[in-house]
Design an enzyme around this catalytic site. Structure first.
Site, PDB file in Angstrom:
ATOM      1  N   ASN A 160       0.857  -1.187   0.000  1.00 54.94           N
ATOM      2  CA  ASN A 160       0.000   0.000   0.000  1.00 54.94           C
ATOM      3  C   ASN A 160       0.893   1.237   0.000  1.00 54.94           C
ATOM      4  O   ASN A 160       2.113   1.131   0.047  1.00 54.94           O
ATOM      5  CB  ASN A 160      -0.963  -0.019   1.195  1.00 54.94           C
TER       6      ASN A 160
ATOM      7  N   ASP B 208      -4.955  -5.916   5.302  1.00 56.24           N
ATOM      8  CA  ASP B 208      -6.011  -6.701   5.937  1.00 56.24           C
ATOM      9  C   ASP B 208      -5.987  -8.148   5.451  1.00 56.24           C
ATOM     10  O   ASP B 208      -6.393  -9.046   6.168  1.00 56.24           O
ATOM     11  CB  ASP B 208      -7.380  -6.082   5.625  1.00 56.24           C
TER      12      ASP B 208
ATOM     13  N   LYS C 198       7.866 -18.437  -9.001  1.00 56.24           N
ATOM     14  CA  LYS C 198       7.273 -17.317  -9.738  1.00 56.24           C
ATOM     15  C   LYS C 198       6.131 -17.827 -10.624  1.00 56.24           C
ATOM     16  O   LYS C 198       6.286 -18.820 -11.337  1.00 56.24           O
ATOM     17  CB  LYS C 198       8.354 -16.648 -10.585  1.00 56.24           C
TER      18      LYS C 198
ATOM     19  N   LYS D 256     -14.436   1.999  15.029  1.00 55.18           N
ATOM     20  CA  LYS D 256     -13.191   1.215  15.045  1.00 55.18           C
ATOM     21  C   LYS D 256     -12.599   1.147  16.450  1.00 55.18           C
ATOM     22  O   LYS D 256     -12.119   0.112  16.894  1.00 55.18           O
ATOM     23  CB  LYS D 256     -12.189   1.866  14.083  1.00 55.18           C
TER      24      LYS D 256
ATOM     25  N   LYS E  85     -12.011  -2.438  18.188  1.00 61.28           N
ATOM     26  CA  LYS E  85     -10.665  -2.968  18.445  1.00 61.28           C
ATOM     27  C   LYS E  85     -10.310  -2.943  19.926  1.00 61.28           C
ATOM     28  O   LYS E  85      -9.410  -3.658  20.356  1.00 61.28           O
ATOM     29  CB  LYS E  85      -9.639  -2.143  17.666  1.00 61.28           C
TER      30      LYS E  85
END
Ligand code: C5P
Length: 397
Positions: free
Chosen positions: A208, A276, A286, A337, A341
């Site tokens: 990311n 996630d 590969k 959240k 959590k």
């Protein structure tokens, strides 16, 4: 507080030298005495008179100064301090330090001292990023030289980026930390940072856009308040701060392992952008095109939620802080959240592409706690880090 401490302050020649005057004032206010040294270049930016008037002490300038040598030799001068601070530390001064040159009073004192040295670099962003500067900073880190800043922002030369000298309060905080006087002295804080990489096969991965900038700034700010910091980082683009214990990981599962191994801690700040999902059927070899035109089907498995595990685990730190990168309904999602959590605070931000926050140098956050949502103005990631570190120190006090 720095009562009774003696600081040898070397003022180099950069536009940030004017901030050294404020620094002297803050040191004095904290109870420290300042022995000022002004380089030839420094004298172009601040006058010896203003420096000595604020310090209430004579300013040292020349290596071969008979009167000064008779009063206190330069070797003695370098030893009588509790700490040596170089602010602003110019590219020239840092280069001299890295290569061990001693051709004026400042560089000679830096070679002769038996005390710890803290530098506050200040220079143009290109100079700071130059490979020669990177080499010099790596050498200095190896020599045990501590660094505060530089901050990112608008520079006197009109460019933008890292290179601005740390603000005087941050320098005083770093000195307090080094002299064992910061508000987080004796505390252990765990910080996660950066992205994770989840392999698809040995050469490809899912990643990311997290640069690790906010987590890195936080680790540095916590260190500057005296904390012992364990910094668990994924493959970030921003280098980790000096003076913290760095644990490098790649995947979410490795990050969980490193986090659990680092506990117990007084506080945990989970700034990492953890994937996630991981690829459940990652190839050992590969993946090849088979000529059929069919794309391979990737299957996903959910990664462990590190923040939730730490918040709900037996070894729970007193204060657990999570981040929430959202692209819509920021407060609503972040509040949910926090409850889901089980952490104490959520630092929420809007990472929609138009905000320029992800990978950028600024952040606009909302701090969600049991007391509700507190909107912070948009500011540099360094400033967010400092404010948050101070809040953490307050909560652990
Ligand atoms: O659920 P979400 O990814 O939005 O939560 C973000 C917060 O949770 C961040 O503090 C992040 O570091 C943490 N997190 C984690 N482990 C995961 C996913 C997120 O620690 N697997």
């Amino acid at each position: 507080m720095l009562a009774g401490k003696r600081i040898l302050l070397i003022i180099g020649g950069g536009i940030a030298a004017y901030k050294a005057l404020e620094l002297i004032r803050l040191f004095s206010k904290a109870g420290a005495s300042v022995v000022p040294v002004l380089t030839r270049a420094g004298e172009q930016f601040v006058t010896p008179l203003s420096v000595s008037a604020l310090a209430g002490a004579r300013v040292h300038q020349e290596l071969f100064d008979l009167t000064a040598e008779a009063e206190m030799g330069h070797i003695q001068l370098s030893r009588a301090a509790d700490l040596v601070v170089v602010a602003p530390a110019t590219a020239d001064l840092l280069g001299k330090m890295a290569t061990g040159r001693a051709d004026d009073l400042a560089s000679t004192l830096l070679m002769a001292t038996d005390k710890r040295v803290l530098v506050a670099p200040a220079m143009n962003v290109r100079m700071w990023q130059h490979p020669a500067m990177r080499r010099n900073m790596a050498l200095l880190a190896g020599d045990g030289v501590a660094v505060v800043g530089p901050d990112a922002g608008e520079m006197a030369c009109g460019e933008f980026g890292p290179g601005r000298m740390a603000e005087p309060p941050a320098i005083v905080a770093a000195v307090e930390a080094m002299l064992g006087a910061g508000p987080l002295a004796g505390r252990h804080v765990l910080v996660t940072s950066g992205p994770t990489h989840e392999p698809i096969d040995p050469v490809r991965f899912i990643a990311n856009r997290s640069s690790g900038a906010q987590g890195t700034a936080l680790a540095a700010a916590l260190r500057d308040l005296g904390a012992r910091v364990t910094f668990v980082t994924g493959p970030a683009t921003v280098p980790p701060p000096v003076g913290v214990a760095v644990v490098r990981v790649e995947t979410a599962r490795e990050m969980l392992g490193a986090v659990e191994a680092a506990l117990p801690a007084d506080a945990a700040v989970m700034a990492a952008a953890v994937a996630d999902w991981r690829v459940a059927n990652a190839g050992a070899q590969k993946m090849k095109k088979d000529g059929s035109g069919r794309a391979p089907a990737l299957e996903f498995a959910e990664n462990p939620d590190i923040l939730a595990r730490v918040s709900q685990g037996a070894n729970r730190p007193k204060l657990v802080i999570g981040f929430a990168a959202e692209t819509e309904k920021v407060v609503e999602h972040a509040t949910a959240k926090r409850a889901r959590k089980g952490c104490d605070w959520i630092v929420a931000n809007d990472v929609s592409p138009e905000t320029g926050i992800m990978g950028g140098s600024e952040n606009a956050v909302v701090l969600i706690s049991a007391e509700g949502a507190e909107v912070w103005p948009r500011m540099g990631k360094d400033a967010v880090a400092r404010q948050l570190a101070e809040r953490i120190a307050g909560a652990l006090a």
